[in-house]
Scaffold this active site. Structure first.
Site, mmCIF file in Angstrom:
data_model
loop_
_atom_site.group_PDB
_atom_site.id
_atom_site.type_symbol
_atom_site.label_atom_id
_atom_site.label_comp_id
_atom_site.label_asym_id
_atom_site.label_seq_id
_atom_site.Cartn_x
_atom_site.Cartn_y
_atom_site.Cartn_z
ATOM 1 N N GLU A 242 36.637 28.829 36.580
ATOM 2 C CA GLU A 242 37.496 29.409 35.536
ATOM 3 C C GLU A 242 37.234 30.903 35.555
ATOM 4 O O GLU A 242 36.182 31.359 35.123
ATOM 5 C CB GLU A 242 37.163 28.783 34.185
ATOM 6 C CG GLU A 242 37.435 27.278 34.192
ATOM 7 C CD GLU A 242 37.237 26.605 32.852
ATOM 8 O OE1 GLU A 242 36.535 27.162 32.002
ATOM 9 O OE2 GLU A 242 37.776 25.514 32.673
ATOM 10 N N CYS B 155 39.252 35.788 28.226
ATOM 11 C CA CYS B 155 39.897 35.651 29.535
ATOM 12 C C CYS B 155 41.403 35.451 29.401
ATOM 13 O O CYS B 155 42.171 35.829 30.265
ATOM 14 C CB CYS B 155 39.282 34.491 30.289
ATOM 15 S SG CYS B 155 39.344 32.959 29.354
ATOM 16 N N GLU C 127 41.865 43.491 36.033
ATOM 17 C CA GLU C 127 41.395 43.003 34.731
ATOM 18 C C GLU C 127 40.416 44.016 34.139
ATOM 19 O O GLU C 127 39.456 44.417 34.797
ATOM 20 C CB GLU C 127 40.693 41.654 34.889
ATOM 21 C CG GLU C 127 40.226 41.078 33.565
ATOM 22 C CD GLU C 127 39.373 39.828 33.709
ATOM 23 O OE1 GLU C 127 38.458 39.800 34.548
ATOM 24 O OE2 GLU C 127 39.615 38.863 32.951
HETATM 25 P P1 NAD Z 1 30.363 37.423 35.581
HETATM 26 O O1 NAD Z 1 31.086 36.839 36.734
HETATM 27 O O2 NAD Z 1 29.778 38.765 35.708
HETATM 28 O O3 NAD Z 1 29.144 36.483 35.149
HETATM 29 C C1 NAD Z 1 29.328 35.125 34.795
HETATM 30 C C2 NAD Z 1 28.042 34.382 35.058
HETATM 31 O O4 NAD Z 1 27.793 34.361 36.469
HETATM 32 C C3 NAD Z 1 26.803 35.019 34.418
HETATM 33 O O5 NAD Z 1 25.974 33.987 33.934
HETATM 34 C C4 NAD Z 1 26.171 35.751 35.589
HETATM 35 O O6 NAD Z 1 24.787 35.952 35.455
HETATM 36 C C5 NAD Z 1 26.469 34.799 36.728
HETATM 37 N N1 NAD Z 1 26.457 35.406 38.061
HETATM 38 C C6 NAD Z 1 26.782 36.681 38.393
HETATM 39 N N2 NAD Z 1 26.648 36.855 39.730
HETATM 40 C C7 NAD Z 1 26.231 35.676 40.245
HETATM 41 C C8 NAD Z 1 25.897 35.219 41.559
HETATM 42 N N3 NAD Z 1 25.977 36.030 42.620
HETATM 43 N N4 NAD Z 1 25.512 33.946 41.716
HETATM 44 C C9 NAD Z 1 25.434 33.103 40.653
HETATM 45 N N5 NAD Z 1 25.709 33.488 39.395
HETATM 46 C C10 NAD Z 1 26.111 34.744 39.182
HETATM 47 O O7 NAD Z 1 31.363 37.343 34.346
HETATM 48 P P2 NAD Z 1 31.120 37.882 32.865
HETATM 49 O O8 NAD Z 1 31.164 39.371 32.918
HETATM 50 O O9 NAD Z 1 29.954 37.211 32.267
HETATM 51 O O10 NAD Z 1 32.411 37.327 32.104
HETATM 52 C C11 NAD Z 1 33.636 38.003 32.089
HETATM 53 C C12 NAD Z 1 34.577 37.397 33.114
HETATM 54 O O11 NAD Z 1 34.716 36.010 32.861
HETATM 55 C C13 NAD Z 1 35.978 37.950 33.043
HETATM 56 O O12 NAD Z 1 36.472 38.132 34.340
HETATM 57 C C14 NAD Z 1 36.761 36.851 32.340
HETATM 58 O O13 NAD Z 1 38.134 36.829 32.587
HETATM 59 C C15 NAD Z 1 36.089 35.641 32.877
HETATM 60 N N6 NAD Z 1 36.296 34.496 31.997
HETATM 61 C C16 NAD Z 1 37.128 33.494 32.410
HETATM 62 C C17 NAD Z 1 37.369 32.401 31.584
HETATM 63 C C18 NAD Z 1 38.297 31.287 31.993
HETATM 64 O O14 NAD Z 1 38.276 30.252 31.349
HETATM 65 N N7 NAD Z 1 39.096 31.435 33.020
HETATM 66 C C19 NAD Z 1 36.750 32.343 30.334
HETATM 67 C C20 NAD Z 1 35.916 33.392 29.954
HETATM 68 C C21 NAD Z 1 35.677 34.453 30.798
#
Ligand code: NAD
Length: 486
Positions: free
Chosen positions: A254, A288, A390
């Site tokens: 997601e 999101c 985004e």
């Molecule tokens: P992010 O991708 O930076 O981090 C999300 C999670 O992934 C965190 O727990 C982070 O520590 C982990 N992570 C980061 N790099 C990683 C790696 N290399 N390997 C494994 N894990 C890793 O996202 P964010 O900044 O926390 O959240 C914002 C983003 O989430 C926005 O792009 C938003 O649109 C998206 N989002 C999507 C939905 C949906 O349902 N589609 C819902 C909420 C947020």
């Protein structure tokens, strides 16, 4: 000073290497506490505990017993509502009334909604004719996927984490959760609730840390994880998909969005303004599903823009506990730098800043917080980066359009495909346009109105797979066919 430890096999444990990092409050950048950073050792221990629980007490429970436990978890979150609320607001700075209305109740509901839906969903059965005339019966049988890694973001921490943990556990899996490094608190607190409700040790595990070269990467690369469910940025999703390719592990993604709202001249203006205010600015624009591109049919453009500016001017930033405040800070100063870089870029790309565009004066006590002004732009070309990337902040661009055909093309002209909102009182048009949106979720005359029984997920680069209702079954279970020769 709080201390956030891992929750492994039913116990709170610190990192073996003693590595920690700070958890800061985005309201004023004060330190809330320290968080233990998980390494390979903690991830190994959590995955081993989850595997043992799957084979042990959890795996032996009947579906009814599992569901009873999960219902208790939901009830207990509600009993400890104020503690969850306090923890969520400290981590995120979001207005308390928003978290009390959405984050915590929905976080609890996720444990009930799925267990009931899944319990009432039948599996398939077919009778097959055979040459000897006696036939055979085919019966579908679902088993848990196994140990599921849950990697969660920071914008709706409890809600989005339990959105995955709820169905995962309802289907009989065990989980290892890696919450966002920005928001460790409510996931940590959920460990206590699991123990209080008698969920066996090892069913729900938490390892804190970052992504690359930290707990996130170690967890998603772990060879004993059976499936990975992720919510976060598309770029991170790509990295996790590569990790999941080793061992052919199943994924559910997601990811990000650059969601359009389409406002037709025949809409109810006040409804459209109210809905677009929420979709662009609630949670400081960090949703999101939020709207960053607004297309308004030309005859209504001036009136709509004027009303939006009036409403934005009324947004009141303030501390979560301030009853007047309806607008919190961004999650961190680092994220504010990113959003501000887009504010600057918008001007470079030729935007007219209709309102906002900078940092508000919050007074001395809050001056170190991640505060930012809600912002509206007009006049950007369709190929501007601000229109295509985004931002994940409280901002939107509003552009006029002249025909239905034109606006459908504009709305779909994006690599993302998460959500769209359509505002019109003409229901034929609403359906016609909705059917042409390249998005997983379309709202007509509403936004973020969620029925947990329905599918949730994104098209294009906004995700892979659908969760919600019975759709989660495809990801959280393995469907086996048992063929019985009669
Ligand atoms: P992010 O991708 O930076 O981090 C999300 C999670 O992934 C965190 O727990 C982070 O520590 C982990 N992570 C980061 N790099 C990683 C790696 N290399 N390997 C494994 N894990 C890793 O996202 P964010 O900044 O926390 O959240 C914002 C983003 O989430 C926005 O792009 C938003 O649109 C998206 N989002 C999507 C939905 C949906 O349902 N589609 C819902 C909420 C947020």
């Amino acid at each position: 000073m709080k201390e956030f430890k891992h929750f492994i096999n039913g116990k709170y444990v610190g990192s073996a290497g003693g590595k920690t990092f700070e958890n800061r409050n985005p309201v004023d950048n004060s330190v809330i506490g320290i968080v233990h950073e998980g390494g390979r050792e903690e991830v190994d221990a959590a995955v081993a505990a989850a595997r043992a629980a799957l084979k042990g007490p959890w795996g032996k429970l009947t579906q009814a017993e599992r569901i009873e436990l999960l219902n208790k978890v939901a009830d207990r979150i509600n009993e400890r509502f104020d503690e969850f609320l306090e923890a969520e607001c400290l981590d995120t700075g979001k207005p308390r009334k928003m978290a009390a209305h959405i984050d915590i109740p929905r976080g609890a509901a996720n444990f009930k909604a799925f267990s009931e839906t899944l319990a009432n969903h039948p599996t398939e059965g077919f009778r097959l004719d055979t040459p000897d005339g006696k036939g055979a019966l085919n019966v579908g049988h679902r088993t848990p996927k196994g140990v599921v890694a849950v990697v969660a973001p920071w914008n709706l921490p409890l809600l989005l984490m339990t959105w995955k943990v709820g169905p995962a556990l309802a289907c009989g899996n065990t989980v290892v959760v890696k919450p966002s490094e920005e928001t460790p608190a409510t996931t940590t607190l959920l460990g206590e609730v699991m123990n209080e409700c008698g969920v066996p040790p090892g069913v729900f595990n938490v390892v804190h840390g970052f992504g690359p070269n930290s707990a996130g990467a170690f967890l998603t690369e772990h060879k004993d994880i059976d499936a990975i469910t992720f919510t976060g940025e598309t770029r991170t999703g790509e990295i996790i998909m590569k990790a999941a390719a080793v061992g052919l592990r199943n994924i559910s993604m997601e990811c990000g969005g650059k969601n359009p709202a389409i406002v037709f001249a025949d809409c109810d203006l006040e409804k459209a303004v109210e809905g677009t205010m929420r979709s662009a600015f609630v949670n400081c624009g960090q949703v999101c599903l939020g709207t960053e591109r607004v297309y308004v049919e030309r005859p209504l453009f001036d009136a709509f823009l004027k009303r939006m500016k009036e409403e934005v001017a009324k947004l009141k930033p303030g501390r979560p506990e301030d009853p007047e405040a309806n607008f919190g800070p961004l999650i961190s100063l680092e994220h504010r730098d990113k959003v501000l870089s887009y504010y600057k870029l918008a001007e470079e790309e030729g935007a007219t800043v209709e309102i906002g565009g900078g940092i508000p004066d919050m007074g001395e006590a809050l001056q170190d917080g991640a505060w930012i002004e809600p912002t509206i732009w007009t006049g950007l070309p369709d190929e501007a980066r601000v229109i295509r990337e985004e931002i994940f902040g409280p901002c939107c661009h509003i552009r006029p359009f002249d025909s239905e055909e034109e606006v459908i093309a504009l709305a779909n002209d994006t690599r993302y495909g998460l959500a769209a909102a359509i505002w019109t009182e003409n229901s034929s048009r609403a359906v016609r346009v909705a059917e042409q949106m390249e998005a997983g979720l379309v709202w007509v005359n509403s936004w973020f109105l969620r029925d947990l029984r329905t599918a949730f997920g994104g098209a294009k680069q906004s995700g892979i797979g659908r969760e919600g209702g019975v759709h989660g079954l495809e990801f959280y279970t393995e469907l086996k066919n048992i063929c019985i020769k009669l």
